[in-house]
Design an enzyme around this catalytic site. Structure first.
Site, PDB file in Angstrom:
ATOM      1  N   ARG A 134     -15.991   7.966  17.140  1.00  0.00           N
ATOM      2  CA  ARG A 134     -15.324   8.789  16.121  1.00  0.00           C
ATOM      3  C   ARG A 134     -13.819   8.567  16.155  1.00  0.00           C
ATOM      4  O   ARG A 134     -13.162   8.576  15.109  1.00  0.00           O
ATOM      5  CB  ARG A 134     -15.664  10.273  16.289  1.00  0.00           C
ATOM      6  CG  ARG A 134     -15.115  11.143  15.165  1.00  0.00           C
ATOM      7  CD  ARG A 134     -15.630  12.567  15.225  1.00  0.00           C
ATOM      8  NE  ARG A 134     -16.960  12.710  14.665  1.00  0.00           N
ATOM      9  CZ  ARG A 134     -17.220  13.066  13.410  1.00  0.00           C
ATOM     10  NH1 ARG A 134     -16.216  13.292  12.568  1.00  0.00           N
ATOM     11  NH2 ARG A 134     -18.449  13.202  12.984  1.00  0.00           N
ATOM     12  N   GLU A 159     -13.685  21.634  12.479  1.00  0.00           N
ATOM     13  CA  GLU A 159     -12.816  20.689  13.181  1.00  0.00           C
ATOM     14  C   GLU A 159     -11.594  20.217  12.397  1.00  0.00           C
ATOM     15  O   GLU A 159     -10.511  20.060  12.991  1.00  0.00           O
ATOM     16  CB  GLU A 159     -13.646  19.469  13.607  1.00  0.00           C
ATOM     17  CG  GLU A 159     -14.685  19.799  14.659  1.00  0.00           C
ATOM     18  CD  GLU A 159     -15.642  18.647  14.888  1.00  0.00           C
ATOM     19  OE1 GLU A 159     -15.657  18.112  16.013  1.00  0.00           O
ATOM     20  OE2 GLU A 159     -16.373  18.277  13.940  1.00  0.00           O
TER      21      GLU A 159
END
Length: 771
Positions: free
Chosen positions: A311, A717
């Protein structure tokens, strides 16, 4: 009146503030005869365990037993990614690694018993830094790579080139509720585990593995968590396994709860990273080529480190088009606790690298950093370095332009420059910066992008909703209540969200990747729609209208042409029962069209992107490095908000937590590998005094995401990375002290780091860089 989109408080807000909300460890009083636990922890960062002598411990009053590897009937391992996390290790792999557990009638007796256990250790050489791991070729993974274009050729031909590196610090989760589990056996010997876990199904799997039994013999319940932030996605598993093993051996309930110091020592953090880069760009600051090598510190085991690194690599572009790019990554192995998921899951580390690079480019060219950022934004039709189309790329520009206007960025920037130049604030310098966020939403392991739900309607019209998501204070249950109430046309008071249990919804994914509401909300809506369709058939026959013409609203069902003939939801439910219509339904949802080919580094790992931007203004004391955040303005994209009050809270909280990471929170280990920052007295967290003096948060309007439940977007997030504007504003203030040039600033950018950056920028340090 719509229920979805209504700004309502968190469903447990009153319980939170009055102390009536129960957490895992609060359930102990329901279980008489419970045993308490205490770990026997290694005093070495790495050591072979030659023997464990528990005879003296068993003589301590109140001690019931000492758990060691010989007590494990199944597999002595709790590793999720690979079997590299022994519950009782033959080699201690970090300072504080539990090698045995003492169970006793009280926590104090267990502690004294643990002190009496004699362990013979053979200390071994330990690896404690990323640089040392690279030098000694200590890696958890092979090299990962994403690339496109011809980065080497483009670098050679670029009019300008820069190179450098940035060490990115980790972060302690510091959830208010530390790790906890409570296990017991029923009369048939089946296991029930109450666990503070984000992933009950995986905890169920690990417990079954350790006990050597089938998963259907284990039930895991997560009532609620007092914060998690990713730290309880896989790292709740060993504590649940210890509790279950203790209950299995003794036949008594067993409680495991880590104190704050033990929690900080024994659990993983946000991954520290080391990034090394070469970048090519033109005279206007346009990015032409990027070579970025990322190294993440995985700690002693793999855990979730590989997807975290991936990621980071996916997000090494943030909001910027880079046509020629190669991003590589490796997870290093060190003898520290195993680093794990943390809000953003690697995204922040990748994104802060490109923000650091863009600022260096701007200062090298003498162009304002916000202009260089603007010139590199994605446009509609662009694709990322991993081949995914940047859907709604124009939203980046829209947010940027709206925020610059609403925050008065340009005018304030000029005023800050005038004030700094004139010395209007003696000994102080101000800085202001604006930064963007583009964050991909979905688990990058595509099989996790699924969810289930079970919805029950009772004859009085009340509703129970079971889903696979867990509540950790983020407001997921609040959103699910709103989705269910909207779908069934009933008041919120008619809907009850049940604790998350593996015997209600099986094979669930972790509540993580910001996808809790996307996945579970969709599954609940599908189940409720099925029930509504059945009830509409019954109501149509009773009222005399076609089912598709009926409206379900506020507990009433009616045809718009004849509202006077409305019937209550409860009446139709009772009639449906009389007609033998089932009043329960399951819902299942999987995110469509996700794929990624690791071999080529190309695919569509994300369902969509969430966007945002923030403007921060800071004031720095140029003689001490101390600073304050004067004002923050945020504009963030949550689609059509399911619950605006909850979403706004997530944006505010995410920003402050991100600000802590980039400015305050510094982890430190001594030369032996012992964690030095093991409590609130030594690890600095953001406090009420660190909150921006003026804090303006707006949610982007007209931002529907059609492919998600009710047009919403994830919010957990993405706001974390909005805090980058604080670090960039600090850099602006530091630059105002000197005469120009690149400003190197560590992360975290503590007041001490800011002081040394000022001294360096003034030219007082020469080539010396304080450590």
């Amino acid at each position: 009146m719509r229920v979805v989109g209504r700004p309502i408080p968190h469903e447990s807000a009153r319980e939170h503030v009055t102390g009536r909300a129960l957490y895992t460890d609060d359930l102990v009083n329901r279980y008489p005869n419970v045993l308490h636990s205490w770990p026997v922890a290694s005093p070495h960062a790495r050591a072979r365990v030659r023997s464990v002598d528990s005879h003296a411990a068993r003589e301590v009053p109140g001690v019931a037993c000492v758990l060691t590897a010989g007590d494990v009937p199944g597999m002595n391992d709790t590793g999720a990614a690979r079997h590299d996390e022994p519950l009782f290790p033959s080699e201690a792999l970090y300072h504080g690694h539990p090698v045995a557990w003492v169970l006793a009638e009280s926590e104090e007796a267990a502690r004294l018993g643990a002190q009496a256990v004699r362990v013979d250790y053979e200390p071994l050489p330990a690896i404690l830094t990323i640089e040392e791991a690279i030098e000694r070729q200590s890696f958890h993974t092979d090299l990962l790579r994403l690339s496109r274009g011809e980065p080497k050729k483009a670098l050679r031909e670029a009019p300008h080139r820069l190179g450098g590196e940035l060490y990115i610090g980790g972060q302690e989760h510091f959830y208010l509720e530390s790790q906890a589990a409570l296990a017991c056996l029923d009369e048939a010997g089946h296991v029930l585990v109450h666990s503070s876990t984000q992933h009950p199904s995986e905890t169920q799997d690990i417990v079954a593995r350790v006990l050597g039994i089938a998963r259907n013999q284990v039930i895991v319940q997560s009532l609620r968590m007092g914060g998690a932030f990713g730290g309880k996605e896989v790292q709740a598993n060993p504590w649940a396994a210890v509790a279950a093993l203790g209950a299995w051996k003794t036949g008594r309930p067993v409680r495991v709860r880590l104190g704050r110091e033990a929690d900080m020592v024994m659990t993983g953090k946000r991954h520290p990273f080391l990034g090394r880069f070469s970048v090519g760009f033109d005279n206007q600051g346009k990015l032409l080529a990027l070579q970025l090598d990322l190294y993440s510190d995985g700690g002693y085991s793999l855990d979730l480190s590989e997807p975290v690194l991936f990621r980071a690599m996916f997000h090494a572009d943030n909001a910027y088009l880079i046509l020629n790019a190669e991003v590589t990554g490796r997870v290093v192995m060190t003898h520290k606790s195993s680093n794990t998921a943390f809000r953003g899951f690697g995204g922040p580390q990748g994104m802060v690298m490109i923000e650091d690079i863009v600022d260096r480019i701007a200062r090298h060219l003498g162009i304002p950093p916000h202009e260089v950022r603007e010139r590199n934004f994605y446009q509609e039709g662009d694709t990322t370095h991993y081949g995914q189309a940047v859907k709604d790329a124009s939203r980046i520009h829209r947010i940027w332009d709206e925020l610059k206007k609403s925050s008065g960025f340009e005018e304030r920037r000029l005023e800050v420059a005038r004030s700094n130049a004139s010395g209007a604030r003696p000994g102080k310098k101000r800085g202001i910066a604006i930064t963007p966020v583009k964050f991909g939403i979905s688990f990058t392991a595509s099989f996790f992008n699924q969810a289930g739900a079970l919805v029950l309607i009772y004859q009085d019209g009340s509703v129970q909703v079971n889903h696979g998501g867990t509540e950790m204070g983020q407001g997921l249950h609040t959103k699910i209540m709103q989705v269910a109430a909207e779908a069934l046309g009933v008041p919120l008071s008619s809907v009850r969200i049940m604790p998350t249990r593996t015997d209600k919804v099986p094979n669930t994914s972790a509540t993580a990747a910001s996808s809790g509401a996307d996945l579970n909300g969709a599954a609940v809506r599908i189940a409720c729609d099925a029930l509504r369709e059945r009830l509409a058939q019954v109501a149509g026959r009773l009222i005399g209208y076609m089912p598709e013409d009926l409206v379900f609203s506020e507990g009433r069902i009616f045809a718009p042409a004849a509202p006077e003939h409305a019937v209550t939801f409860a009446e139709i439910v009772r009639q449906a029962y009389q007609e033998r219509v089932p009043l329960f339904a399951t819902g299942y949802y999987r995110t469509p069209n996700l794929y990624f080919d690791r071999a080529t580094g190309q695919g569509k790992p994300f369902h969509y992107y969430a966007y945002g931007a923030s403007v921060s203004e800071v004031e720095v004391d140029e003689f001490t490095g101390e600073y304050r955040v004067v004002r923050v303005d945020i504009l963030h994209d949550v689609g059509d908000s399911l619950s605006p009050l909850v979403d706004k809270g997530q944006v505010e909280g995410g920003f402050v937590q991100g600000m802590g990471w980039v400015t305050l929170e510094e982890l430190a280990w001594d030369a032996s590998g012992r964690l030095a920052t093991r409590g609130a007295s030594t690890y600095k967290l953001p406090s009420a005094g660190d909150i921006p003096e003026e804090f303006n948060v707006r949610l982007l309007e007209r931002a529907t995401e059609p492919s998600v439940v009710h047009g919403s977007k994830a919010v957990g997030e993405p706001p974390f990375m909005l805090a980058f504007s604080v670090r960039e504003a600090l850099r602006e203030a530091i630059a105002a002290v000197g005469t120009g040039g690149i400003v190197e600033l560590p992360l975290p950018s503590t007041p001490e780091s800011v002081y040394w950056a000022i001294e360096r920028h003034r030219g007082r340090l020469g080539d010396r860089v304080p450590k």
